[in-house]
Write a protein that holds these residues in place. Structure first.
Motif, PDB file in Angstrom:
ATOM      1  N   ASP A   1       3.729  -4.896  -5.455  1.00 47.15           N
ATOM      2  CA  ASP A   1       4.186  -3.684  -6.149  1.00 47.15           C
ATOM      3  C   ASP A   1       5.494  -3.827  -6.911  1.00 47.15           C
ATOM      4  O   ASP A   1       5.983  -2.849  -7.495  1.00 47.15           O
ATOM      5  CB  ASP A   1       4.324  -2.524  -5.154  1.00 47.15           C
ATOM      6  CG  ASP A   1       2.987  -1.904  -4.778  1.00 47.15           C
ATOM      7  OD1 ASP A   1       2.001  -2.098  -5.524  1.00 47.15           O
ATOM      8  OD2 ASP A   1       2.940  -1.221  -3.738  1.00 47.15           O
TER       9      ASP A   1
ATOM     10  N   ARG B   1       9.517   6.721  -6.208  1.00 41.75           N
ATOM     11  CA  ARG B   1       9.797   6.294  -4.842  1.00 41.75           C
ATOM     12  C   ARG B   1      10.660   7.348  -4.171  1.00 41.75           C
ATOM     13  O   ARG B   1      11.429   8.061  -4.835  1.00 41.75           O
ATOM     14  CB  ARG B   1      10.508   4.943  -4.838  1.00 41.75           C
ATOM     15  CG  ARG B   1      11.855   4.958  -5.538  1.00 41.75           C
ATOM     16  CD  ARG B   1      12.508   3.585  -5.494  1.00 41.75           C
ATOM     17  NE  ARG B   1      13.739   3.539  -6.248  1.00 41.75           N
ATOM     18  CZ  ARG B   1      14.944   3.852  -5.765  1.00 41.75           C
ATOM     19  NH1 ARG B   1      15.081   4.260  -4.522  1.00 41.75           N
ATOM     20  NH2 ARG B   1      16.020   3.748  -6.535  1.00 41.75           N
TER      21      ARG B   1
ATOM     22  N   TRP C   1       4.493   0.417   0.592  1.00 41.59           N
ATOM     23  CA  TRP C   1       4.313  -0.501  -0.526  1.00 41.59           C
ATOM     24  C   TRP C   1       3.318  -1.597  -0.186  1.00 41.59           C
ATOM     25  O   TRP C   1       3.118  -1.914   0.979  1.00 41.59           O
ATOM     26  CB  TRP C   1       5.652  -1.152  -0.884  1.00 41.59           C
ATOM     27  CG  TRP C   1       6.686  -0.173  -1.304  1.00 41.59           C
ATOM     28  CD1 TRP C   1       7.680   0.360  -0.522  1.00 41.59           C
ATOM     29  CD2 TRP C   1       6.838   0.413  -2.589  1.00 41.59           C
ATOM     30  NE1 TRP C   1       8.433   1.237  -1.266  1.00 41.59           N
ATOM     31  CE2 TRP C   1       7.942   1.285  -2.536  1.00 41.59           C
ATOM     32  CE3 TRP C   1       6.149   0.282  -3.791  1.00 41.59           C
ATOM     33  CZ2 TRP C   1       8.380   2.016  -3.627  1.00 41.59           C
ATOM     34  CZ3 TRP C   1       6.580   1.016  -4.885  1.00 41.59           C
ATOM     35  CH2 TRP C   1       7.685   1.869  -4.796  1.00 41.59           C
TER      36      TRP C   1
ATOM     37  N   TYR D   1       9.632   4.922   0.089  1.00 37.09           N
ATOM     38  CA  TYR D   1       8.196   4.711  -0.014  1.00 37.09           C
ATOM     39  C   TYR D   1       7.688   4.883  -1.439  1.00 37.09           C
ATOM     40  O   TYR D   1       8.343   5.502  -2.281  1.00 37.09           O
ATOM     41  CB  TYR D   1       7.454   5.694   0.903  1.00 37.09           C
ATOM     42  CG  TYR D   1       7.815   5.532   2.350  1.00 37.09           C
ATOM     43  CD1 TYR D   1       7.351   4.440   3.077  1.00 37.09           C
ATOM     44  CD2 TYR D   1       8.632   6.455   2.993  1.00 37.09           C
ATOM     45  CE1 TYR D   1       7.693   4.283   4.415  1.00 37.09           C
ATOM     46  CE2 TYR D   1       8.971   6.298   4.328  1.00 37.09           C
ATOM     47  CZ  TYR D   1       8.494   5.212   5.033  1.00 37.09           C
ATOM     48  OH  TYR D   1       8.845   5.044   6.345  1.00 37.09           O
ATOM     49  N   LYS D   2       6.502   4.398  -1.669  1.00 31.64           N
ATOM     50  CA  LYS D   2       5.822   4.550  -2.960  1.00 31.64           C
ATOM     51  C   LYS D   2       5.296   5.981  -3.058  1.00 31.64           C
ATOM     52  O   LYS D   2       4.636   6.478  -2.151  1.00 31.64           O
ATOM     53  CB  LYS D   2       4.678   3.535  -3.052  1.00 31.64           C
ATOM     54  CG  LYS D   2       3.889   3.622  -4.331  1.00 31.64           C
ATOM     55  CD  LYS D   2       2.941   2.457  -4.577  1.00 31.64           C
ATOM     56  CE  LYS D   2       2.060   2.056  -3.454  1.00 31.64           C
ATOM     57  NZ  LYS D   2       1.075   1.018  -3.841  1.00 31.64           N
TER      58      LYS D   2
ATOM     59  N   PHE E   1       1.049   6.307  -9.801  1.00 36.02           N
ATOM     60  CA  PHE E   1       2.397   6.011  -9.324  1.00 36.02           C
ATOM     61  C   PHE E   1       3.412   6.781 -10.159  1.00 36.02           C
ATOM     62  O   PHE E   1       3.397   6.709 -11.385  1.00 36.02           O
ATOM     63  CB  PHE E   1       2.672   4.503  -9.444  1.00 36.02           C
ATOM     64  CG  PHE E   1       4.089   4.126  -9.120  1.00 36.02           C
ATOM     65  CD1 PHE E   1       4.533   4.100  -7.809  1.00 36.02           C
ATOM     66  CD2 PHE E   1       4.983   3.781 -10.125  1.00 36.02           C
ATOM     67  CE1 PHE E   1       5.836   3.749  -7.497  1.00 36.02           C
ATOM     68  CE2 PHE E   1       6.289   3.423  -9.825  1.00 36.02           C
ATOM     69  CZ  PHE E   1       6.714   3.409  -8.514  1.00 36.02           C
TER      70      PHE E   1
ATOM     71  N   ILE F   1       7.817  -1.062  -9.466  1.00 35.68           N
ATOM     72  CA  ILE F   1       9.231  -0.715  -9.265  1.00 35.68           C
ATOM     73  C   ILE F   1      10.043  -1.082 -10.503  1.00 35.68           C
ATOM     74  O   ILE F   1      10.880  -0.302 -10.960  1.00 35.68           O
ATOM     75  CB  ILE F   1       9.779  -1.427  -8.009  1.00 35.68           C
ATOM     76  CG1 ILE F   1       9.008  -0.973  -6.765  1.00 35.68           C
ATOM     77  CG2 ILE F   1      11.273  -1.180  -7.859  1.00 35.68           C
ATOM     78  CD1 ILE F   1       9.156  -1.893  -5.574  1.00 35.68           C
TER      79      ILE F   1
END
Length: 172
Positions: free
Chosen positions: A21, A81, A17, A68-69, A78, A25
């Motif tokens: 960010d 996660r 990340w 993690y992203k 994106f 999320i």
């Protein structure tokens, strides 16, 4: 840490990340549809997303792994996660727990199976531990199928937030 690639699959990339960010999320978990199987089952505020982001930085520093992203490899978009966190059960086992969440538009493309399988292999190849667990909300049949597909074995259910949650384990 910002653009460090943690893991790549044919269609996905996991990166660490970046400090800014939290909005990604929060957007990921902004609807009841995307939070109904998470603890609390309510959409996340920006403050909650900021807390989780901080906790993932802390986990990475402490344990060498976190959630993690997740980005699509072809366009860098994106989509969620995924990764591992230590799960502190009441009995204090502190096992690593596999977890993932995908944005609604990413559902139904096999991304969860792809990333979960790759993470399992990555976990053991790196020698993080000899075992990890995963659990799901009792009604999350899709996630239960993913965990079975990657070879996880069913374990006795864990009671989390008052629910008997299907639990799975994988050892090497």
């Amino acid at each position: 840490m910002s653009d460090t690639i943690i893991l790549e699959t044919p269609r996905l990339v996991l990166t660490m990340w970046q400090k800014g960010d939290a909005a990604l999320i929060q957007r990921l978990h902004s609807t009841i549809e995307t939070t109904r199987y998470l603890s609390g089952a309510v959409p996340w505020t920006l403050e909650k997303a900021e807390e989780r982001l901080k906790s993932w930085f802390d986990e990475q520093a402490r344990d060498g792994v976190t959630k993690y992203k997740m980005l699509r490899r072809d366009d860098g978009r994106f989509i969620g996660r995924a990764g591992f966190s230590r799960f502190q059960e009441e009995r204090g086992r502190g096992e690593f727990e596999l977890g993932y969440s995908l944005s609604r538009e990413a559902w139904g493309n096999g991304y969860a199976t792809e990333i979960a399988g790759a993470l399992a292999e990555w976990f053991f190849k790196r020698g993080i531990a000899r075992r990890f667990i995963a659990f799901t909300h009792p009604e999350n049949a899709a996630s239960q199928r993913v965990l079975r597909k990657i070879g996880m074995q069913e374990s006795p259910p864990m009671v989390i937030d008052g629910l008997a949650c299907p639990t799975f384990g994988m050892s090497r």
